[in-house]
Design an enzyme around this catalytic site. Structure first.
Site, mmCIF file in Angstrom:
data_model
loop_
_atom_site.group_PDB
_atom_site.id
_atom_site.type_symbol
_atom_site.label_atom_id
_atom_site.label_comp_id
_atom_site.label_asym_id
_atom_site.label_seq_id
_atom_site.Cartn_x
_atom_site.Cartn_y
_atom_site.Cartn_z
ATOM 1 N N SER A 45 -4.015 -5.424 -5.964
ATOM 2 C CA SER A 45 -4.724 -5.676 -7.249
ATOM 3 C C SER A 45 -4.486 -4.234 -8.116
ATOM 4 C CB SER A 45 -5.574 -6.374 -7.535
ATOM 5 O OG SER A 45 -6.864 -5.572 -6.929
ATOM 6 N N GLU A 46 -4.742 -3.139 -7.318
ATOM 7 C CA GLU A 46 -4.574 -1.743 -7.834
ATOM 8 C C GLU A 46 -4.114 -0.902 -6.742
ATOM 9 O OE1 GLU A 46 -5.019 -1.304 -11.008
ATOM 10 O OE2 GLU A 46 -6.254 -3.002 -11.731
ATOM 11 N N THR A 47 -3.266 0.076 -7.097
ATOM 12 C CA THR A 47 -2.983 1.364 -6.422
ATOM 13 C C THR A 47 -3.449 2.682 -7.442
ATOM 14 O OG1 THR A 47 -1.075 0.220 -5.246
ATOM 15 C CG2 THR A 47 -1.268 2.814 -5.336
#
Length: 286
Positions: A45-47
């Site tokens: 969902s996030e980097t």
């Protein structure tokens, strides 16, 4: 080029629960398009990308860094769990010697500090205002069908819609709700949404959780996010007002699940605390 990269499960102390984020440590500036390509490759969902602000900075000794967050589809202005994950990498892997870390982000300066076995994030507190049902009725129906809705709020700062289900529902109803977030894209007609929060009141009379939530953001390429700090920057404001409490314990009821300790401050900000587990260490080869 080699870029150190880590996967960290945030808002949990156990691997394979909470919300996973990839964290990259950037010794040098990265070509702009590579941020998005790496985030798409990681497919979480996030980097998060931590960057040095000055040539002489050091991941072990410096206390201030740049921080950006990317979903597989786009950059976002705020991500709580990837900020916690970034702080965990600096504190626990890099053994950063500072008691407080400052991140320069699209949402201003965010601070993270260690308190026992938790990392506490200093985040903006966002107000959600009453929202007319008719504007979002089709979206809500796509999300919860004919379930009873008690309140609808909209946060213009975060572009998140908060939908509170009836107090007659409990945690299990929210957990078992079958949601096809892909349908939200055609059901949302206002053009002003980036995320949908579903929430129910908890059993705050005892030592349990004060409220529960789930969060969906297909507009930025995330069908359901496991545990969402930025959503709790909205939820904290709402439930603090509703419950008359400044200190709350929250649980996000995704399949992985995660717990957040919340302290609403008097200066328009909120402290959100969680634990973390580093599950992967490696290098990207570009």
């Amino acid at each position: 080029m080699q870029i150190p990269i880590f996967t960290v499960d945030a808002f949990t102390n156990r691997p394979f629960s909470g919300n996973p984020a990839a964290v990259c440590l950037l010794e040098n500036d990265l070509d702009e398009d590579l941020h998005q390509k790496i985030a798409a490759e990681m497919n979480l969902s996030e980097t998060a990308f931590i960057r040095k602000l000055k040539p002489g900075d050091d991941f072990t000794k410096s206390s201030c860094f740049g921080l950006r967050w990317f979903t597989p589809a786009s950059e976002v202005p705020l991500c709580g769990h990837a900020t916690l994950a970034s702080a965990a990498v600096l504190f626990h892997v890099q053994k950063n010697t500072n008691s407080v870390l400052t991140f320069v982000t699209l949402s201003g300066e965010l601070k993270a500090r260690q308190v026992k076995d938790h990392i506490v994030l200093d985040l903006p507190l966002y107000t959600a205002y009453p929202q007319e049902l008719k504007e979002v009725e089709e979206l809500i129906k796509a999300a919860v069908g004919d379930m009873s809705v008690q309140d609808i709020r909209y946060s213009p700062d975060t572009k998140k819609l908060l939908v509170r289900l009836s107090d007659t529902y409990d945690r299990s109803v929210l957990e078992n709700l079958k949601v096809n977030a892909q349908h939200f894209l055609s059901a949302e007609k206002t053009g002003k949404l980036k995320g949908l929060i579903l929430t129910v009141k908890g059993n705050s009379s005892g030592k349990g959780h004060d409220f529960y939530s789930r969060y969906f953001a297909p507009w930025v390429g995330v069908l359901e996010d496991p545990v969402t700090g930025s959503a709790h920057a909205v939820l904290s404001s709402y439930w603090s007002e509703q419950l008359g409490k400044k200190e709350m314990l929250a649980f996000q009821c995704s399949r992985r699940g995660g717990e957040l300790k919340i302290s609403v401050r008097g200066d328009g900000r909120v402290d959100i605390a969680g634990q973390s587990a580093v599950v992967l260490k490696g290098n990207l080869t570009l």
